[in-house]
Design an enzyme around this catalytic site. Structure first.
Site, PDB file in Angstrom:
ATOM      1  N   GLY A  46       0.830  -1.204   0.000  1.00  0.00           N
ATOM      2  CA  GLY A  46       0.000   0.000   0.000  1.00  0.00           C
ATOM      3  C   GLY A  46       0.861   1.249   0.000  1.00  0.00           C
ATOM      4  O   GLY A  46       2.021   1.212   0.440  1.00  0.00           O
ATOM      5  N   GLN A  51       2.948  10.089   1.139  1.00  0.00           N
ATOM      6  CA  GLN A  51       4.246   9.404   1.136  1.00  0.00           C
ATOM      7  C   GLN A  51       5.100   9.779  -0.073  1.00  0.00           C
ATOM      8  O   GLN A  51       6.306   9.573  -0.069  1.00  0.00           O
ATOM      9  CB  GLN A  51       4.059   7.878   1.195  1.00  0.00           C
ATOM     10  N   CYS A  95       6.031   0.110   7.283  1.00  0.00           N
ATOM     11  CA  CYS A  95       5.622   1.254   6.476  1.00  0.00           C
ATOM     12  C   CYS A  95       6.787   1.640   5.573  1.00  0.00           C
ATOM     13  O   CYS A  95       7.926   1.674   6.029  1.00  0.00           O
ATOM     14  CB  CYS A  95       5.263   2.417   7.402  1.00  0.00           C
ATOM     15  N   LEU A  96       6.488   1.931   4.301  1.00  0.00           N
ATOM     16  CA  LEU A  96       7.569   2.301   3.381  1.00  0.00           C
ATOM     17  C   LEU A  96       8.230   3.613   3.798  1.00  0.00           C
ATOM     18  O   LEU A  96       9.363   3.872   3.400  1.00  0.00           O
ATOM     19  CB  LEU A  96       7.025   2.408   1.943  1.00  0.00           C
ATOM     20  N   HIS A 137      -4.411   1.318   7.539  1.00  0.00           N
ATOM     21  CA  HIS A 137      -3.084   1.930   7.649  1.00  0.00           C
ATOM     22  C   HIS A 137      -2.953   3.095   6.655  1.00  0.00           C
ATOM     23  O   HIS A 137      -2.459   4.171   7.007  1.00  0.00           O
ATOM     24  CB  HIS A 137      -2.023   0.844   7.399  1.00  0.00           C
ATOM     25  N   GLU A 138      -3.423   2.856   5.417  1.00  0.00           N
ATOM     26  CA  GLU A 138      -3.276   3.892   4.380  1.00  0.00           C
ATOM     27  C   GLU A 138      -4.230   5.070   4.620  1.00  0.00           C
ATOM     28  O   GLU A 138      -3.846   6.223   4.394  1.00  0.00           O
ATOM     29  CB  GLU A 138      -3.500   3.298   2.985  1.00  0.00           C
ATOM     30  N   HIS A 141      -2.734   7.401   6.974  1.00  0.00           N
ATOM     31  CA  HIS A 141      -1.762   8.317   6.349  1.00  0.00           C
ATOM     32  C   HIS A 141      -2.441   9.595   5.859  1.00  0.00           C
ATOM     33  O   HIS A 141      -1.866  10.680   5.944  1.00  0.00           O
ATOM     34  CB  HIS A 141      -1.094   7.653   5.133  1.00  0.00           C
TER      35      HIS A 141
END
Ligand code: ZN
Length: 173
Positions: A46, A51, A95-96, A137-138, A141
């Site tokens: 994701g 991000q 997380c990226l 999670h996304e 963000h």
């Protein structure tokens, strides 16, 4: 399609609430393609607009884990959770934007999400398993919330210190 640089925590853009998408433009379609490309390249399941420094309510995901199965790239604009299960699920999240740091996070096991598609239509779907964890999670963000915000201040500070060090090393390299 272009692989975009992924912002790393700590970064003020990762802490801001994103603006709703008001119009589906070619630029937005191109950004969605870039986000998918960036996510698959990372690799991740994701990625949310902020991000890559895009402060709009857009996220992409594909939680198909089986390499033999067909991919399912999804683009969600203005996603809203319309229902969540009382049953919870604990998943080791990463997380990226916070590479190599993982923590167990408990969230509703299933959620129903409504969103605007790139086709201009409203979609609604119920997600379970990794899909449910990922979409929550996304969406976090898009509200300036990171998975480490669920941890104790001590754990969060520890991870943040490691990230500051990592960013310093990357800047020097
Ligand atoms: Zn993330």
């Amino acid at each position: 399609m272009t692989i975009r640089p992924i912002l790393l925590h700590p970064d003020p853009r990762l802490k801001r609430r994103c603006e709703p998408v008001r119009e589906i433009t070619d630029a937005l379609r191109a950004a969605a393609d870039d986000m998918l490309e960036t996510m698959y390249d990372a690799p991740g399941v994701g990625l949310a607009g902020p991000q890559i420094g895009l402060m709009s309510r857009i996220l992409v995901m594909d939680c198909v884990k089986d390499p033999e199965a067909a991919p399912r790239p999804m683009v969600l604009l203005n996603p809203e959770v319309t229902w969540q299960s009382e049953e919870t699920n604990t998943y080791e999240e990463g997380c990226l934007s916070i590479p190599e740091q993982y923590a167990e996070i408990t969230r509703p096991a299933e959620v129903k999400v409504r969103w605007l598609g790139l086709d201009g239509a409203t979609h609604e779907e119920q997600f379970a398993g990794l899909w449910a964890t990922c979409v929550q999670h996304e969406i976090d963000h898009l509200n300036g919330r990171l998975f480490i915000d669920y941890l104790s201040p001590l754990k969060r500070q520890l991870i943040t210190r490691r990230m500051i060090k990592l960013k310093r090393e990357k800047a020097r390299a």
